[in-house]
Write an enzyme that holds these catalytic residues in place. Structure first.
Site, mmCIF file in Angstrom:
data_model
loop_
_atom_site.group_PDB
_atom_site.id
_atom_site.type_symbol
_atom_site.label_atom_id
_atom_site.label_comp_id
_atom_site.label_asym_id
_atom_site.label_seq_id
_atom_site.Cartn_x
_atom_site.Cartn_y
_atom_site.Cartn_z
ATOM 1 N N ASP A 1 25.779 -39.024 5.401
ATOM 2 C CA ASP A 1 25.920 -38.572 4.127
ATOM 3 C C ASP A 1 26.757 -37.120 3.985
ATOM 4 O O ASP A 1 27.163 -36.818 2.692
ATOM 5 C CB ASP A 1 24.409 -38.181 3.416
ATOM 6 C CG ASP A 1 23.511 -39.417 3.411
ATOM 7 O OD1 ASP A 1 24.254 -40.433 3.363
ATOM 8 O OD2 ASP A 1 22.299 -39.210 3.215
ATOM 9 N N GLU B 1 0.838 -1.215 0.062
ATOM 10 C CA GLU B 1 -0.040 0.243 0.110
ATOM 11 C C GLU B 1 0.752 1.161 0.141
ATOM 12 O O GLU B 1 0.638 2.165 -0.929
ATOM 13 C CB GLU B 1 -0.922 -0.065 1.262
ATOM 14 C CG GLU B 1 -1.938 -1.155 1.351
ATOM 15 C CD GLU B 1 -1.275 -2.231 2.044
ATOM 16 O OE1 GLU B 1 -2.141 -2.941 2.800
ATOM 17 O OE2 GLU B 1 -0.123 -2.484 1.965
#
Length: 359
Positions: free
Chosen positions: A203, A55
């Protein structure tokens, strides 16, 4: 100039909102300002935390009293609090806007209440224009603000028979390059990426979002590791562009609450079966991304473990949003299915000798 209808202006505001930043604590909002005769006189959108809200951005393009008597069409109820910027309600009131039209209410504890403030200032307020479209557009942010936790996307890749790895533990690569690149793009759409300590130890992932050539994408999710074990000083995740958050807890509600306080509104859970199952079991998954490869592995390396389903009647039902073909693989996108409506209680028969009135 041709006049614009309110619905046309709202669709234009949604298009403007889509230019905003997908990640971060603030919603993507667009605003169109119409003159009293329905002509578009200004447009604006929010460009991210700390920048002018939609706005205020739109009003900044007007001079003098150009907004006096105008209609502001906004995708989200104007905010009513002081954050990094001032309240949009006060900016609209000061500009002399006569009417504000918005699509969906702001569920924020601090930022909500804008409509009431505008009405107190004798501004006409209309809500709910294209509410369904705006709600779908803002789904993730609205979910996070309503639940007071980040919206959770859970991803896993598996064979058609539901295995995340072969019998020897190998899992690279179950899916092809197209599916793996899609995962990186979804990582880049999230505020944070979450794995467990087991995944980090097994991992040693970097937890970055990368492009086809291995380059870092412009937006990187904050890495979060859940678990009580410490992450090694030499772990690759410590080289991430963002500082690692170590959530030394198995209490997922507490972990998500802490992330929400940090301004994180969306998380991409990419841990192994243990963490994935814990999120499902706790009922904390808002979106499922399941990448299915056309392979069969057998064995007991399942993508999910115990998710708290003792019998078929207790199954966690999902509603499939869409299917996508990614190379040779299939992506299934689903959300938790809405709970079925409660069955109406049977009417009680009146005891013999009564007039049927409630006793």
């Amino acid at each position: 100039m041709m006049s614009t209808t309110i619905e046309e202006a709202m669709r234009a505001a949604l298009a403007l909102a889509s230019r905003g930043v997908k990640t971060g604590p603030n919603p993507r909002v667009g605003c169109v300002i119409l003159s009293p005769d329905g002509t578009v006189i200004a447009e604006g959108w929010h460009r991210g935390a700390g920048t002018a809200h939609a706005e205020v951005d739109a009003l900044s393009h007007l001079v003098d009293d150009a907004a006096r008597g105008a209609t502001a069409v906004v995708t989200l109820e104007p905010c009513n609090h002081h954050g990094r910027t001032g309240p949009c309600t006060e900016a609209l009131i000061a500009a002399g806007v006569a009417r504000v039209v918005y699509a969906v209410a702001d569920p924020g504890h601090a930022s909500g209440g804008g409509a009431a403030r505008l009405r107190d200032a004798a501004i006409d307020v209309v809500e709910g224009v294209l509410a369904d479209e705006a709600t779908a557009f803002l789904h993730g942010w609205l979910t996070a603000m309503t639940l007071r936790r980040p919206v959770v996307t859970l991803k896993w890749a598996s064979s058609l028979d539901g295995r995340a790895a072969a019998a020897d533990g190998s899992s690279q690569w179950i899916t092809g390059t197209a599916a793996r690149q899609h995962v990186h793009e979804r990582r880049a759409d999230a505020d944070a990426i979450v794995v467990g300590t087991g995944t980090v130890i097994a991992d040693d992932p970097s937890l970055t979002a990368r492009g086809d050539a291995g380059e870092l994408l412009p937006h990187q999710p904050v890495p979060v590791v859940v678990g009580e074990r410490a992450v090694a000083a030499t772990a690759r995740v410590r080289e991430h562009p963002h500082a690692l958050i170590e959530a030394r807890s198995h209490d997922l509600d507490a972990v998500l609450a802490d992330l929400f306080k940090r301004g994180i509104r969306s998380v991409f859970v990419e841990g192994g079966p243990t963490l994935a199952s814990a999120f499902v079991r706790a009922g904390l998954v808002d979106e499922f991304l399941v990448y299915l490869a056309p392979v069969l592995l057998g064995g007991d390396r399942l993508a999910l473990g115990d998710v708290g389903v003792p019998g078929i009647a207790d199954a966690r039902r999902l509603a499939v949003e869409r299917l996508e073909i990614l190379g040779d693989d299939i992506l299934l996108v689903a959300r938790p299915a809405p709970a079925p409506p409660a069955a109406a209680a049977p009417a009680l028969s009146a005891p013999s000798g009564t007039d049927g009135r409630t006793l």
